[in-house]
Design an enzyme around this catalytic site. Structure first.
Site, mmCIF file in Angstrom:
data_model
loop_
_atom_site.group_PDB
_atom_site.id
_atom_site.type_symbol
_atom_site.label_atom_id
_atom_site.label_comp_id
_atom_site.label_asym_id
_atom_site.label_seq_id
_atom_site.Cartn_x
_atom_site.Cartn_y
_atom_site.Cartn_z
ATOM 1 N N ASP A 36 0.864 -1.184 0.000
ATOM 2 C CA ASP A 36 0.000 0.000 0.000
ATOM 3 C C ASP A 36 0.901 1.235 0.000
ATOM 4 O O ASP A 36 1.136 1.849 1.039
ATOM 5 C CB ASP A 36 -0.922 -0.032 1.227
ATOM 6 C CG ASP A 36 -1.962 1.078 1.225
ATOM 7 O OD1 ASP A 36 -1.975 1.882 0.284
ATOM 8 O OD2 ASP A 36 -2.756 1.140 2.182
ATOM 9 N N HIS A 37 1.423 1.566 -1.185
ATOM 10 C CA HIS A 37 2.362 2.681 -1.319
ATOM 11 C C HIS A 37 1.846 3.713 -2.310
ATOM 12 O O HIS A 37 1.014 3.399 -3.175
ATOM 13 C CB HIS A 37 3.724 2.184 -1.831
ATOM 14 C CG HIS A 37 4.496 1.378 -0.839
ATOM 15 N ND1 HIS A 37 4.876 1.877 0.378
ATOM 16 C CD2 HIS A 37 4.971 0.105 -0.888
ATOM 17 C CE1 HIS A 37 5.556 0.952 1.042
ATOM 18 N NE2 HIS A 37 5.614 -0.131 0.297
ATOM 19 N N GLY A 105 5.381 3.329 8.523
ATOM 20 C CA GLY A 105 5.484 3.795 7.157
ATOM 21 C C GLY A 105 6.849 4.234 6.672
ATOM 22 O O GLY A 105 7.867 4.052 7.328
ATOM 23 N N GLU A 106 6.828 4.833 5.460
ATOM 24 C CA GLU A 106 8.031 5.322 4.806
ATOM 25 C C GLU A 106 7.734 6.688 4.178
ATOM 26 O O GLU A 106 6.593 7.015 3.872
ATOM 27 C CB GLU A 106 8.510 4.352 3.706
ATOM 28 C CG GLU A 106 8.876 2.968 4.192
ATOM 29 C CD GLU A 106 7.670 2.029 4.182
ATOM 30 O OE1 GLU A 106 6.691 2.290 3.448
ATOM 31 O OE2 GLU A 106 7.713 1.036 4.918
#
Length: 322
Positions: A36-37, A105-106
């Site tokens: 999911d990005h 996240g990221e």
């Protein structure tokens, strides 16, 4: 032991991933996980479809396999109330077949959309808000919550499934593992067995104890990265797409896939293949790593396969593992 198959939006087009999800169900995988990005971990030849519309289609295209996100960060682009609503809706339509996984996240998910990329303590605080909001809303009752970052004001979900959809929390360090112990129905990690046993399990158990929960009721999943082919060079070439995940740490404020790819390509091949996962021409190597994680107490192995042929890997896994 349950086995999951990862559908990475970064590496394949959404329509191709639908075929992979059907393949996974047909050969006997228990679950299908999906990324999911907003941006991918690579630039050249990459994709990055949206997870949530894909999930609705994938659930309709399959009959019984479970689905999960791996992972969904409630940091800035997603309000956790919306994530809870989407999770509840998917489970109302397909009972017991979807679980959402929260994490810290990221940068690639936030910075391209104009959001800040906060440091880890701030992201952890937002993760805690998200878990608490999920717990309140998934009951179908009116809820208010004055959180550190995320809030609710007399909010209610009017469509909820009969049973609580599982909430997973993913992490590779002790502080996120502690959050999982407090709030999550399941814990997902990329950590090696030694780190898992010596650091993450004690943190998970401590969080559960503080919350008055039984840690044995928290499902444990390992994401295992694999590239398998009868020709070793082909397995290495296919896995290079993910070398950026070795070059760039999840905490780094790097969100441009061109830069991630540049750093990945700069790594020595032996260095990144040793660190990335199982890159092999002998499936017995995969079996040995699976046994190691089963002995460590994991309940599920979720394979992120970067194999040249996903069908070959899936069929070999079904033959040798299930």
């Amino acid at each position: 032991m349950k086995f999951g198959f990862f559908c990475p939006h970064e590496q394949h087009a959404p329509s191709t991933l639908l075929d992979h999800a059907e393949l996974a169900e047909n050969v006997g995988f228990d679950s299908v996980w999906t990324s999911d990005h907003f941006h991918p971990w690579w630039h050249s030849g990459a994709h990055c479809g949206a997870a949530w519309p894909w999930l609705g289609t994938a659930l309709e295209r399959t009959d019984k396999v479970e689905f999960a996100t791996g992972v969904t960060p409630p940091i800035a682009r997603y309000h956790p109330g919306l994530l809870t609503q989407w999770t509840a809706t998917l489970n109302a339509m397909h009972p017991g077949r979807f679980r959402v996984t929260f994490a810290t996240g990221e940068a690639m998910n936030e910075e391209p959309l104009g959001y800040e990329w906060p440091d880890y303590p701030e992201r952890r605080a937002r993760l805690v808000d998200a878990c608490r909001i999920y717990d309140r809303l998934v009951t179908g009752e009116f809820a208010s919550y004055d959180g550190h970052y995320w809030s609710l004001d007399d909010a209610r979900l009017y469509t909820v499934p009969e049973e609580r959809p599982p909430l997973y929390v993913a992490g590779n360090g002790v502080h996120t593992a502690e959050v999982a112990g407090r709030y999550a129905d399941g814990f997902l990690t990329l950590a090696d067995v030694e780190t898992y046993e010596n650091e993450l399990v004690p943190a998970l158990e401590a969080g559960a104890a503080d919350a008055g929960r039984d840690p044995d009721e928290i499902s444990r999943t390992k994401q295992l990265t694999v590239s398998y082919d009868e020709e070793y060079a082909a397995a290495v070439e296919s896995a290079e797409f993910w070398s950026g995940t070795v070059a760039v740490d999840f905490d780094d404020a790097v969100s441009d896939p061109r830069e991630i790819e540049r750093q990945g390509r700069a790594l020595d091949g032996d260095d990144w293949t040793d660190e990335w996962g199982v890159v092999t021409d002998d499936f017995a190597d995969v079996e040995r790593v699976v046994d190691e994680h089963e002995n460590a107490g994991f309940d599920e192995i979720e394979f992120l396969s970067s194999s040249p042929s996903q069908a070959t890997f899936a069929e070999k896994a079904a033959e040798r593992l299930f």
